[in-house]
Design an enzyme around this catalytic site. Structure first.
Site, PDB file in Angstrom:
ATOM      1  N   HIS A  97       0.845  -1.197   0.000  1.00 50.83           N
ATOM      2  CA  HIS A  97       0.000   0.000   0.000  1.00 50.83           C
ATOM      3  C   HIS A  97       0.877   1.242   0.000  1.00 50.83           C
ATOM      4  CE1 HIS A  97      -4.235   1.230   0.497  1.00 50.83           C
ATOM      5  NE2 HIS A  97      -3.741   2.336   1.028  1.00 50.83           N
ATOM      6  N   ASP A 132     -14.033   2.417   7.210  1.00 55.06           N
ATOM      7  CA  ASP A 132     -13.004   3.114   6.432  1.00 55.06           C
ATOM      8  C   ASP A 132     -13.607   3.651   5.134  1.00 55.06           C
ATOM      9  OD1 ASP A 132     -10.324   4.004   5.785  1.00 55.06           O
ATOM     10  OD2 ASP A 132     -10.331   2.446   4.253  1.00 55.06           O
ATOM     11  N   ARG A 138     -13.012  12.148   3.970  1.00 52.50           N
ATOM     12  CA  ARG A 138     -11.688  12.785   4.064  1.00 52.50           C
ATOM     13  C   ARG A 138     -11.234  13.272   2.692  1.00 52.50           C
ATOM     14  NH1 ARG A 138      -8.120   8.383   5.892  1.00 52.50           N
ATOM     15  NH2 ARG A 138      -6.456   9.900   6.049  1.00 52.50           N
ATOM     16  N   SER A 140      -6.693   3.772   8.662  1.00 49.62           N
ATOM     17  CA  SER A 140      -7.303   3.469   7.369  1.00 49.62           C
ATOM     18  C   SER A 140      -6.521   2.357   6.651  1.00 49.62           C
ATOM     19  CB  SER A 140      -7.314   4.758   6.528  1.00 49.62           C
ATOM     20  OG  SER A 140      -7.555   4.502   5.189  1.00 49.62           O
ATOM     21  N   LYS A 143      -7.584  -1.943   6.654  1.00 50.88           N
ATOM     22  CA  LYS A 143      -7.888  -2.555   5.344  1.00 50.88           C
ATOM     23  C   LYS A 143      -7.061  -3.808   5.134  1.00 50.88           C
ATOM     24  CE  LYS A 143      -7.399   1.093   2.433  1.00 50.88           C
ATOM     25  NZ  LYS A 143      -7.795   2.306   3.129  1.00 50.88           N
TER      26      LYS A 143
HETATM   27  N1  URA Z   1      -4.314   5.312   1.806  1.00 48.05           N
HETATM   28  C1  URA Z   1      -5.351   4.882   2.580  1.00 48.05           C
HETATM   29  O1  URA Z   1      -5.878   3.792   2.377  1.00 48.05           O
HETATM   30  N2  URA Z   1      -5.755   5.667   3.559  1.00 48.05           N
HETATM   31  C2  URA Z   1      -5.212   6.842   3.831  1.00 48.05           C
HETATM   32  O2  URA Z   1      -5.635   7.494   4.765  1.00 48.05           O
HETATM   33  C3  URA Z   1      -4.137   7.301   3.039  1.00 48.05           C
HETATM   34  C4  URA Z   1      -3.703   6.499   2.010  1.00 48.05           C
END
Ligand code: URA
Length: 446
Positions: free
Chosen positions: A82, A161, A168, A183, A187
């Site tokens: 990620h 989320d 956001r 977040s 995930k």
């Molecule tokens: N990627 C995400 O999944 N969440 C964030 O807050 C920032 C980047």
């Protein structure tokens, strides 16, 4: 619980208990806290940061808001990747098939465009038919069949989320380390990964622009991941100029497809091989990161990664004919060329300015729930350090919106600094952050 009282306490820097935080977020998920109230609360978190205990509590709460995939039946290590968000960052589209082709399973739970940055889900959904909403059983089937599955938050997976993230995106409340950690890590835990490789961005196009604060964010992400039993490590990489040459959903799919077939895009592939090498190493298919990077290169050279990309697209309902023959895709309705006002060296490209512009011309959302124009975006003809002649194109803007694209030409031009003298050499990858500490990345070069 009175929502306005929770917001006030956070605004005034009073310490909310973990129960109060959980109650507030749950009420939001169930419609008992309004979007406007959650937006105000998120802004209060920007000015009065949450502490570590609160960060862990909301991460767990995000995770528990949905189901956690049980991938125990899937053979082998499960490694996800990620990024904290960048402009032109399409590495997820590349690492998933490369790492899967190397024999490491990639259960990837991704996000949509966030602020001025792009999102893997929106990019994938620009491929006709591609579905990122996979029910848990289908997710596992795709993972077993192709070695990778790419899906988004849903009513089942981290629904909290999903709704907080969407808010956001449009309220300038992304830049909050504790919420970024909650977040991302929730995930990844929900998706069933056992190890995680992160790409924490720093520079103008990153959410956390300052280098020292980006290192702090990397450390926080590693600590939160490890707290939940997720083997986590992070690269800190430069996001001062866009990664690769394409910005915008379909344009990035095209660039990723070209690279999987051997196209040379040096910065994009340097980062792709570094992230893939780490994942292949963590997945037990290489004894070291350099060896993992060599395996990753071989996956591209041999064509196996490209074939795997096509398999993943097909398994998720996408029409592979469009990525095989990208010219079949419908063209953007308008294109505007942005040319250099004089000759010189391109000293800098401001990633954030171009990310905001791409969002504005249709590649991202201005309001929660807006649609996206898959054809919209920017293609760079020049990268920092290259020579340019007067009137030579610096970039092209594409859009299918009805707004006249030409009005954005001056703003695009302002993102390019054409002058004299070479820009200072800056490494793309700054360091590797693990639970053991920070190591300079240069020691991992092959
Ligand atoms: N990627 C995400 O999944 N969440 C964030 O807050 C920032 C980047």
């Amino acid at each position: 619980m009175l929502p306005q009282e929770i917001i006030r306490k956070q605004r005034d820097g009073e310490l909310l208990s973990c129960d109060e935080l959980e109650g507030f977020f749950s009420a939001f998920l169930h419609g008992d806290v309004a979007d406007a109230q959650m937006s105000a609360f998120l802004m209060a978190c920007y000015f009065s940061p949450l502490n570590m205990e609160q960060t862990l509590a909301i991460t767990e709460h995000f995770l528990r808001s949905g189901t956690r995939l049980d991938l125990a039946a899937v053979q082998g290590a499960l490694v996800d990747k990620h990024s904290t968000g960048g402009v032109g960052d399409k590495t997820s589209l590349l690492v998933a098939p490369i790492v899967a082709a190397a024999g490491v399973k990639v259960p990837m739970i991704s996000g949509r465009a966030l602020g001025h940055t792009g999102g893997t889900l929106d990019k994938l959904e620009s491929i006709p038919g591609f579905s990122t909403q996979l029910a848990p059983v289908r997710f596992m089937q795709v993972l077993e069949r192709t070695g990778a599955a790419l899906a988004g938050q849903s009513d089942d997976l981290v629904p909290l989320d999903r709704v907080v993230y969407a808010l956001r995106d449009v309220t300038a409340t992304v830049e909050i380390p504790s919420l970024i950690a909650a977040s991302i890590i929730s995930k990844k835990l929900a998706g069933g990964a056992s190890a995680l490789v992160l790409d924490v961005k720093t520079g103008s196009g990153a959410f956390i622009r300052d280098e020292a604060r980006a290192f702090d964010l990397a450390g926080l992400l590693v600590r939160v991941g490890e707290h939940f039993g997720l083997r986590t490590c992070a690269l800190v990489s430069d996001m001062d100029q866009p990664l690769g040459r394409a910005i915008g959903n379909w344009l990035e799919v095209v660039e990723a497809s070209d690279c999987l077939q051997g196209a040379a895009v040096p910065d994009l592939m340097e980062l792709t091989y570094a992230l893939s090498g780490m994942m292949i190493h963590l997945g037990g298919k290489a004894r070291s990161i350099p060896e993992g990077m060599e395996v990753a290169r071989e996956m591209v050279r041999s064509g196996l990664a490209w074939e795997r990309f096509l398999d993943i697209i097909e398994a998720q309902g996408g029409d592979t004919s469009f990525v095989r023959e990208t010219l079949r895709y419908r063209n953007a309705d308008s294109m505007v060329e942005v040319c250099a006002p004089h000759s010189g060296t391109l000293r800098r490209i401001d990633a954030r300015m171009l990310g905001l512009l791409a969002t504005e011309i249709g590649a991202g959302r201005k309001r929660n729930g807006d649609g996206i124009d898959p054809t919209a975006g920017i293609v760079l003809w020049k990268k920092a350090g290259e020579q340019v002649e007067a009137d030579e194109p610096l970039c092209r803007l594409y859009s299918s919106s009805t707004e006249a694209l030409v009005q954005y030409r001056d703003r695009a031009l302002a993102a390019f600094d054409v002058g004299y003298g070479q820009p200072a050499e800056a490494p793309l990858i700054l360091a590797l952050v693990t639970p053991e500490g920070i190591q300079p990345w240069v020691s991992h070069h092959v």
